[in-house]
Design an enzyme around this catalytic site. Structure first.
Site, PDB file in Angstrom:
ATOM      1  CG  ASP A  15      14.078 -22.296  17.637  1.00 35.84           C
ATOM      2  OD1 ASP A  15      15.327 -22.274  17.254  1.00 35.84           O
ATOM      3  OD2 ASP A  15      13.225 -22.074  16.631  1.00 35.84           O
ATOM      4  CG  ASN A  55      20.117 -21.091  21.577  1.00 40.55           C
ATOM      5  OD1 ASN A  55      19.411 -20.558  22.288  1.00 40.55           O
ATOM      6  ND2 ASN A  55      20.536 -22.404  21.837  1.00 40.55           N
ATOM      7  CD  GLU A  94      14.317 -33.881  11.978  1.00 42.91           C
ATOM      8  OE1 GLU A  94      14.017 -33.400  13.022  1.00 42.91           O
ATOM      9  OE2 GLU A  94      14.000 -35.130  11.523  1.00 42.91           O
ATOM     10  CG  ASN A  95      18.813 -29.359  15.579  1.00 43.43           C
ATOM     11  OD1 ASN A  95      18.355 -29.583  16.529  1.00 43.43           O
ATOM     12  ND2 ASN A  95      18.642 -28.529  14.650  1.00 43.43           N
ATOM     13  NE  ARG A 133      20.665 -26.145  13.585  1.00 47.13           N
ATOM     14  CZ  ARG A 133      20.184 -25.279  14.578  1.00 47.13           C
ATOM     15  NH1 ARG A 133      20.958 -24.656  15.247  1.00 47.13           N
ATOM     16  NH2 ARG A 133      19.058 -25.102  14.400  1.00 47.13           N
ATOM     17  NE  ARG A 144       9.913 -24.289  11.756  1.00 50.03           N
ATOM     18  CZ  ARG A 144      10.225 -23.007  11.257  1.00 50.03           C
ATOM     19  NH1 ARG A 144       9.498 -22.342  10.528  1.00 50.03           N
ATOM     20  NH2 ARG A 144      11.463 -22.444  11.402  1.00 50.03           N
ATOM     21  CB  SER A 169      10.697 -28.153  14.737  1.00 49.27           C
ATOM     22  OG  SER A 169      10.486 -27.087  14.151  1.00 49.27           O
TER      23      SER A 169
HETATM   24  C1  IPE Z   1      14.050 -27.108  16.968  1.00 44.14           C
HETATM   25  O1  IPE Z   1      14.644 -26.076  16.337  1.00 44.14           O
HETATM   26  C2  IPE Z   1      15.066 -28.057  17.572  1.00 44.14           C
HETATM   27  C3  IPE Z   1      15.550 -27.550  18.909  1.00 44.14           C
HETATM   28  C4  IPE Z   1      15.028 -26.349  19.713  1.00 44.14           C
HETATM   29  C5  IPE Z   1      16.525 -28.348  19.437  1.00 44.14           C
HETATM   30  P1  IPE Z   1      15.189 -25.736  15.025  1.00 44.14           P
HETATM   31  O2  IPE Z   1      15.744 -24.524  14.893  1.00 44.14           O
HETATM   32  O3  IPE Z   1      16.016 -27.085  14.667  1.00 44.14           O
HETATM   33  O4  IPE Z   1      13.754 -26.028  14.188  1.00 44.14           O
HETATM   34  P2  IPE Z   1      13.643 -25.280  12.824  1.00 44.14           P
HETATM   35  O5  IPE Z   1      14.592 -25.741  11.985  1.00 44.14           O
HETATM   36  O6  IPE Z   1      13.484 -23.789  12.773  1.00 44.14           O
HETATM   37  O7  IPE Z   1      12.052 -26.019  12.437  1.00 44.14           O
HETATM   38  C1  IPE Z   2      17.966 -23.648  19.051  1.00 45.43           C
HETATM   39  O1  IPE Z   2      18.649 -22.334  18.542  1.00 45.43           O
HETATM   40  C2  IPE Z   2      19.363 -24.645  19.390  1.00 45.43           C
HETATM   41  C3  IPE Z   2      19.070 -25.622  18.596  1.00 45.43           C
HETATM   42  C4  IPE Z   2      18.374 -26.297  17.536  1.00 45.43           C
HETATM   43  C5  IPE Z   2      20.330 -26.764  19.033  1.00 45.43           C
HETATM   44  P1  IPE Z   2      18.820 -22.264  16.917  1.00 45.43           P
HETATM   45  O2  IPE Z   2      20.190 -22.804  16.755  1.00 45.43           O
HETATM   46  O3  IPE Z   2      17.930 -23.210  16.140  1.00 45.43           O
HETATM   47  O4  IPE Z   2      18.758 -20.880  16.831  1.00 45.43           O
HETATM   48  P2  IPE Z   2      18.183 -19.971  15.555  1.00 45.43           P
HETATM   49  O5  IPE Z   2      16.718 -20.770  15.319  1.00 45.43           O
HETATM   50  O6  IPE Z   2      18.826 -20.410  14.494  1.00 45.43           O
HETATM   51  O7  IPE Z   2      17.804 -18.565  15.892  1.00 45.43           O
HETATM   52 MG    MG Z   3      15.979 -22.553  15.339  1.00 43.75          MG
END
Ligand code: IPE
Ligand code: IPE
Ligand code: MG
Length: 249
Positions: free
Chosen positions: A29, A31, A76-77, A80, A203, A205
Site C-alpha cells: 500500500d 503507491n 474493492e479497487n 477507483r 487494517r 482491507s
Molecule cells: C489494499 O489497499 C489493497 C491493495 C494493496 C491491493 P487499499 O488502498 O485498497 O486499502 P484501503 O482502501 O486503504 O483500505
Molecule cells: C496500493 O497503493 C496499490 C493498490 C491498491 C492497487 P494505493 O494506490 O492504495 O496507494 P494509496 O493508499 O492511495 O497511497
Molecule cells: Mg491504499
C-alpha cells in the site's frame, strides 16, 4: 568483520535469514501517496510500486523464502477511476509478459489468488500461461492476489463446498478447517506467518481473512515504492522477536 557493513546486511537489523518465516504476505500500500508527495500522477506510483515488487520478489527467492503472497488488486479497487484501474491492468500485463520471458532465469513459481473472470481475456490468458509455465519450478512460490477479497474467497469456497455436499461428495457434519482450506484460493499453501502492511494503515482491507488467524503483523510507515530489502529485514527481525503462542501458554 567489515569496517563498513553493507547497508543491506541483515545482521544490522537483527534478522537471521537462516531461520526465515515460511510464508510472508504483503499488503503493498501507499503507491498513490508516494506519487502525490512527488507531485506525480497516481499511476506513476503504481509503476514505481511494480518495480519494488520485482525487487522484493526476486530477493525473497534469493534468500530462500518458500512462499510470498502479495496484494496487488482488491475486489474493492474497481471503485477507483477508470484511468487508474486501466493503468494498473496495463502494468500487470507488462509485468506478466516480462515474467514469462524471464522465467527460465527467475525460476519462481507464480500463482494467482482471486476471481480472474472480470479481467480481459488477454490478461486471463497471460495469468494462465504464467501459472502453467512456472508450475515446474521449485523456487519461491509467489502468489499474486488479483481481484482478490477475503470475503469473496470464503463465499466461493462455501458455494463450492455446498455443491459438493449436494452431489454427495462431501458431508457438512464432517467439515474441518483443513478440509475447508482446500476450497480456498490458497489451497495447499501454509498460512502466512508474517503479514507486512506498508504506508501505516492499521487494517486488513479484506486480505486473507481466513488465513491470517494466527499471523504476526508488521506495519511500517514506509510507502510501498520505498520499501527495501532493509525494511524487509526489519520486518523479519520483528517477527523473529515475537512469541507465537497459538492460544497456548
Ligand atoms: C489494499 O489497499 C489493497 C491493495 C494493496 C491491493 P487499499 O488502498 O485498497 O486499502 P484501503 O482502501 O486503504 O483500505
Ligand atoms: C496500493 O497503493 C496499490 C493498490 C491498491 C492497487 P494505493 O494506490 O492504495 O496507494 P494509496 O493508499 O492511495 O497511497
Ligand atoms: Mg491504499
Amino acid at each position: 568483520m567489515a569496517l563498513f557493513p553493507k547497508k543491506t546486511d541483515p545482521a544490522q537489523t537483527g534478522a537471521d535469514l537462516s531461520r526465515l518465516p515460511r510464508h510472508i504476505a504483503i499488503i503493498m500500500d501507499g503507491n498513490g501517496r508516494w506519487a502525490r508527495r512527488r507531485a506525480l500522477p497516481r499511476t506513476a506510483g503504481h509503476a514505481a510500486g511494480a518495480e519494488t515488487f520485482r525487487t522484493i520478489a526476486t530477493y525473497c527467492r534469493d534468500i530462500g523464502l518458500d512462499y510470498l503472497t502479495v496484494y496487488a488488486f482488491s475486489s474493492e479497487n474497481w471503485k477507483r477511476p477508470e484511468e487508474e484501474v486501466g493503468a494498473i491492468m496495463g502494468l500487470l500485463k507488462k509485468y506478466l509478459l516480462e515474467a514469462i520471458s524471464r522465467m527460465e532465469r527467475d525460476r519462481v513459481r507464480m500463482e494467482f489468488f482471486g476471481d480472474l473472470s472480470p479481467l480481459t481475456p488477454e490478461l486471463r490468458q497471460l495469468c494462465e500461461r504464467t501459472r502453467e509455465i512456472s508450475r515446474r519450478y521449485q523456487g519461491c512460490q509467489v502468489n499474486v492476489c488479483l481481484n482478490y477479497g477475503g470475503r469473496d474467497e470464503i463465499l466461493q469456497a462455501a458455494r463450492a463446498f455446498a455443491r459438493d455436499c449436494f452431489e454427495g461428495k462431501a458431508d457438512p457434519d464432517r467439515l474441518s478447517a483443513d478440509q475447508f482450506g482446500g476450497y480456498l484460493y490458497s489451497k495447499g499453501v501454509p498460512d502466512p506467518d508474517l503479514v507486512i502492511r506498508t504506508s501505516g494503515e492499521l487494517r486488513l482491507s479484506n486480505f486473507l481473512l481466513w488465513q491470517c488467524a494466527y499471523s504476526e503483523f508488521y506495519i511500517t510507515d514506509v510507502l510501498w515504492p520505498d520499501f527495501s530489502k532493509e525494511e524487509l529485514h526489519r520486518a523479519i527481525a520483528a517477527y523473529q522477536s515475537r512469541d507465537r503462542r497459538f492460544g497456548g501458554v
